[in-house]
Scaffold this motif. Structure first.
Motif, PDB file in Angstrom:
ATOM      1  N   THR A  23      39.192  53.363   6.356  1.00 36.33           N
ATOM      2  CA  THR A  23      40.260  52.471   7.576  1.00 36.33           C
ATOM      3  C   THR A  23      39.045  53.318   9.323  1.00 36.33           C
ATOM      4  O   THR A  23      38.076  53.766   8.660  1.00 36.33           O
ATOM      5  N   ILE A  24      38.738  51.565   9.682  1.00 34.48           N
ATOM      6  CA  ILE A  24      37.698  51.536  10.897  1.00 34.48           C
ATOM      7  C   ILE A  24      38.508  51.882  11.955  1.00 34.48           C
ATOM      8  O   ILE A  24      39.620  51.077  11.804  1.00 34.48           O
ATOM      9  N   LYS A  25      37.885  51.903  13.162  1.00 35.58           N
ATOM     10  CA  LYS A  25      38.661  52.008  14.959  1.00 35.58           C
ATOM     11  C   LYS A  25      37.378  52.273  16.037  1.00 35.58           C
ATOM     12  O   LYS A  25      36.727  51.773  15.364  1.00 35.58           O
ATOM     13  N   HIS A  26      37.927  51.311  15.998  1.00 37.53           N
ATOM     14  CA  HIS A  26      37.913  50.614  17.872  1.00 37.53           C
ATOM     15  C   HIS A  26      38.778  50.891  18.921  1.00 37.53           C
ATOM     16  O   HIS A  26      39.821  50.456  18.970  1.00 37.53           O
ATOM     17  N   VAL A  27      38.047  52.337  20.476  1.00 39.17           N
ATOM     18  CA  VAL A  27      39.698  52.418  21.392  1.00 39.17           C
ATOM     19  C   VAL A  27      37.922  51.643  22.608  1.00 39.17           C
ATOM     20  O   VAL A  27      37.241  51.915  22.779  1.00 39.17           O
ATOM     21  N   GLU A  28      39.399  51.079  23.352  1.00 37.84           N
ATOM     22  CA  GLU A  28      38.653  51.195  24.452  1.00 37.84           C
ATOM     23  C   GLU A  28      39.539  51.562  25.163  1.00 37.84           C
ATOM     24  O   GLU A  28      40.887  51.440  25.389  1.00 37.84           O
ATOM     25  N   ASN A  29      38.972  51.384  26.745  1.00 31.51           N
ATOM     26  CA  ASN A  29      40.096  51.554  28.459  1.00 31.51           C
ATOM     27  C   ASN A  29      40.266  50.937  29.220  1.00 31.51           C
ATOM     28  O   ASN A  29      39.242  49.774  29.211  1.00 31.51           O
ATOM     29  N   LEU A  30      41.332  50.607  29.647  1.00 33.13           N
ATOM     30  CA  LEU A  30      41.743  49.153  30.337  1.00 33.13           C
ATOM     31  C   LEU A  30      42.651  49.986  31.591  1.00 33.13           C
ATOM     32  O   LEU A  30      43.002  50.593  31.694  1.00 33.13           O
ATOM     33  N   THR A  31      42.117  50.253  32.676  1.00 34.72           N
ATOM     34  CA  THR A  31      42.086  50.369  33.819  1.00 34.72           C
ATOM     35  C   THR A  31      42.009  49.502  35.349  1.00 34.72           C
ATOM     36  O   THR A  31      41.855  47.741  35.041  1.00 34.72           O
ATOM     37  N   LEU A  32      43.797  49.056  35.822  1.00 32.92           N
ATOM     38  CA  LEU A  32      43.490  48.015  36.908  1.00 32.92           C
ATOM     39  C   LEU A  32      43.471  48.707  38.492  1.00 32.92           C
ATOM     40  O   LEU A  32      43.925  50.077  38.459  1.00 32.92           O
ATOM     41  N   TYR A  33      42.665  48.591  38.774  1.00 32.05           N
ATOM     42  CA  TYR A  33      42.631  48.558  40.883  1.00 32.05           C
ATOM     43  C   TYR A  33      42.859  47.727  41.365  1.00 32.05           C
ATOM     44  O   TYR A  33      42.389  46.377  41.765  1.00 32.05           O
ATOM     45  N   PRO A  34      44.002  48.015  42.868  1.00 35.99           N
ATOM     46  CA  PRO A  34      44.183  46.754  43.597  1.00 35.99           C
ATOM     47  C   PRO A  34      42.452  47.174  44.296  1.00 35.99           C
ATOM     48  O   PRO A  34      42.058  47.999  44.401  1.00 35.99           O
ATOM     49  N   VAL A  35      42.641  45.658  44.902  1.00 39.42           N
ATOM     50  CA  VAL A  35      41.220  45.687  45.555  1.00 39.42           C
ATOM     51  C   VAL A  35      41.556  44.759  46.654  1.00 39.42           C
ATOM     52  O   VAL A  35      43.024  43.954  47.075  1.00 39.42           O
ATOM     53  N   ASN A  36      40.777  44.785  48.332  1.00 33.38           N
ATOM     54  CA  ASN A  36      41.042  44.437  49.396  1.00 33.38           C
ATOM     55  C   ASN A  36      40.410  43.737  49.914  1.00 33.38           C
ATOM     56  O   ASN A  36      39.919  43.549  51.223  1.00 33.38           O
ATOM     57  N   THR A  37      39.167  43.794  48.756  1.00 32.44           N
ATOM     58  CA  THR A  37      38.005  42.665  49.489  1.00 32.44           C
ATOM     59  C   THR A  37      37.385  41.309  48.298  1.00 32.44           C
ATOM     60  O   THR A  37      37.411  41.545  46.928  1.00 32.44           O
ATOM     61  N   THR A  38      36.850  40.768  49.357  1.00 29.07           N
ATOM     62  CA  THR A  38      36.325  39.477  48.835  1.00 29.07           C
ATOM     63  C   THR A  38      34.416  39.819  47.816  1.00 29.07           C
ATOM     64  O   THR A  38      33.865  40.265  48.568  1.00 29.07           O
ATOM     65  N   VAL A  39      34.475  39.078  46.837  1.00 31.00           N
ATOM     66  CA  VAL A  39      33.545  39.549  45.763  1.00 31.00           C
ATOM     67  C   VAL A  39      32.503  38.321  45.662  1.00 31.00           C
ATOM     68  O   VAL A  39      33.151  37.045  45.333  1.00 31.00           O
ATOM     69  N   HIS A  40      31.359  38.085  45.676  1.00 28.06           N
ATOM     70  CA  HIS A  40      30.768  37.069  45.894  1.00 28.06           C
ATOM     71  C   HIS A  40      29.511  37.214  44.820  1.00 28.06           C
ATOM     72  O   HIS A  40      29.261  37.511  44.849  1.00 28.06           O
ATOM     73  N   PRO A  41      29.960  36.052  43.858  1.00 26.43           N
ATOM     74  CA  PRO A  41      29.384  36.280  42.033  1.00 26.43           C
ATOM     75  C   PRO A  41      27.832  36.097  42.865  1.00 26.43           C
ATOM     76  O   PRO A  41      27.272  36.620  41.330  1.00 26.43           O
ATOM     77  N   THR A  42      27.403  35.623  43.450  1.00 25.98           N
ATOM     78  CA  THR A  42      25.782  35.800  43.759  1.00 25.98           C
ATOM     79  C   THR A  42      25.194  36.684  44.876  1.00 25.98           C
ATOM     80  O   THR A  42      23.427  36.498  44.564  1.00 25.98           O
ATOM     81  N   ASP A  43      26.227  37.188  45.592  1.00 23.69           N
ATOM     82  CA  ASP A  43      25.532  38.722  46.513  1.00 23.69           C
ATOM     83  C   ASP A  43      25.131  39.716  45.609  1.00 23.69           C
ATOM     84  O   ASP A  43      26.119  40.858  45.618  1.00 23.69           O
ATOM     85  N   GLN A  44      24.050  40.231  45.034  1.00 22.26           N
ATOM     86  CA  GLN A  44      23.966  41.376  44.140  1.00 22.26           C
ATOM     87  C   GLN A  44      23.728  42.496  45.429  1.00 22.26           C
ATOM     88  O   GLN A  44      24.447  43.628  44.598  1.00 22.26           O
TER      89      GLN A  44
END
Length: 312
Positions: free
Chosen positions: A280-301
């Protein structure tokens, strides 16, 4: 386990198991799959894509021969979160997992086990661990070789997300300007000039566009072990472990992403293993949710950097 667990009916999916820890809630299908079709903050919105109104299916005459013992031999996407075998091929990857799932409640979470896959001779399973009063879930994916021959494969953990959001993928940090440190692999239908994609200095972003039909898929050796998706007032961060010296499928990609006009997928992969019969093999990951209140622009590094600093 001090979380609320109950069976519920969900239109288009049948019986599901609802898990709630007071901060987040998930729904996992048990009549088919399993698929995690809902993930959201309490009193918030589902960030996962659900494939109910436009069912995406795969079926060929070969399926009828290989899976003759199954009543429904059509692969159905269903949406949400799923486990695939990689490298991808039509019969092994697109297994018609339309049968009931057995679940078991443990002290640490809930396990979901479908029947052994016919022809593939694989027993896959998903365990969901939900800490009390936390906004994250841990997902443990496993696959056992039930056949008589060795198998070479990787586990691919895929999360399908609602369209209209922004994906943020970090670029590997530079330690030696004389040596390459970032690998990108592209699928035949992908275009480097895709208008949804911005190849930034520190972050690669994909702005999902529901009005843009062409498919896009790429993979990378994501050494920073995370990627994020921002949709309206919530952000999902997907974390896993990239093993620097391991061999990965698809040209060395441990993280892949795909999008079309309906949804965007974030995919993490385990190393490529040679699996003995009964192993048997396994693969583990974590999913986290965060509330956000800001707009993120895709090209503004710079803005992306500030946003990521508060998030990660």
């Amino acid at each position: 386990m001090a979380i609320d667990v109950k069976e519920v009916e969900q239109e288009g999916y049948g019986k599901c198991l609802a898990l709630n820890n007071g901060v987040v809630e998930i729904l996992v299908t048990i009549d088919v799959g399993p698929r995690i079709i809902y993930f959201g903050l309490i009193d918030g919105n589902n960030i996962f894509y659900q494939d109910r109104e436009h069912p995406e299916t795969v079926h060929t005459p070969e399926f009828d021969e290989l899976y003759a013992g199954l009543e429904n031999r059509q692969y159905r996407l269903y949406g949400g979160h799923r486990l695939w075998l990689s490298p991808q091929n039509r019969t092994a990857t697109y297994y018609p997992d339309n049968q009931p799932v057995v679940y078991g409640i443990t002290p640490d979470g809930v396990s979901f086990t479908p029947p052994v896959q016919q022809h593939n001779k694989m027993q896959v399973s998903l365990t969901v661990m939900m800490p009390e009063e936390a906004s994250d879930i841990m997902l443990i994916h496993s696959a056992k070789n039930m056949g008589k021959e060795n198998r070479n494969f990787s586990l691919c953990s895929i999360t399908a997300l609602k369209g209209g959001g922004l994906e943020i993928i970090p670029k590997n940090p530079s330690v030696n300007n004389f040596a390459p440190n970032q690998e990108y692999v592209m699928w035949p239908y992908s275009q480097m000039t895709d208008p949804r994609v911005h190849w930034g200095k520190k972050y690669l972003t994909i702005q999902h566009n529901p009005g843009y039909d062409p498919e896009f898929k790429m993979g990378t050796n994501n050494a920073l072990n995370w990627a994020a998706y921002v949709h309206q007032d919530v952000a999902l961060v997907k974390r896993y472990v990239h093993e620097l010296k391991a061999i990965y499928p698809d040209g060395g990609a441990s993280f892949e992403t795909y999008c079309n006009s309906r949804y965007l997928e974030m995919e993490t992969l385990s190393p490529l293993y040679r699996i003995e019969p009964g192993e048997t093999i396994k693969h583990v990951e974590n999913l986290t949710l965060y509330p956000v209140n800001t707009t993120v622009h895709p090209t503004d590094q710079n803005l992306l950097e500030r946003f990521v600093t508060t998030l990660i």
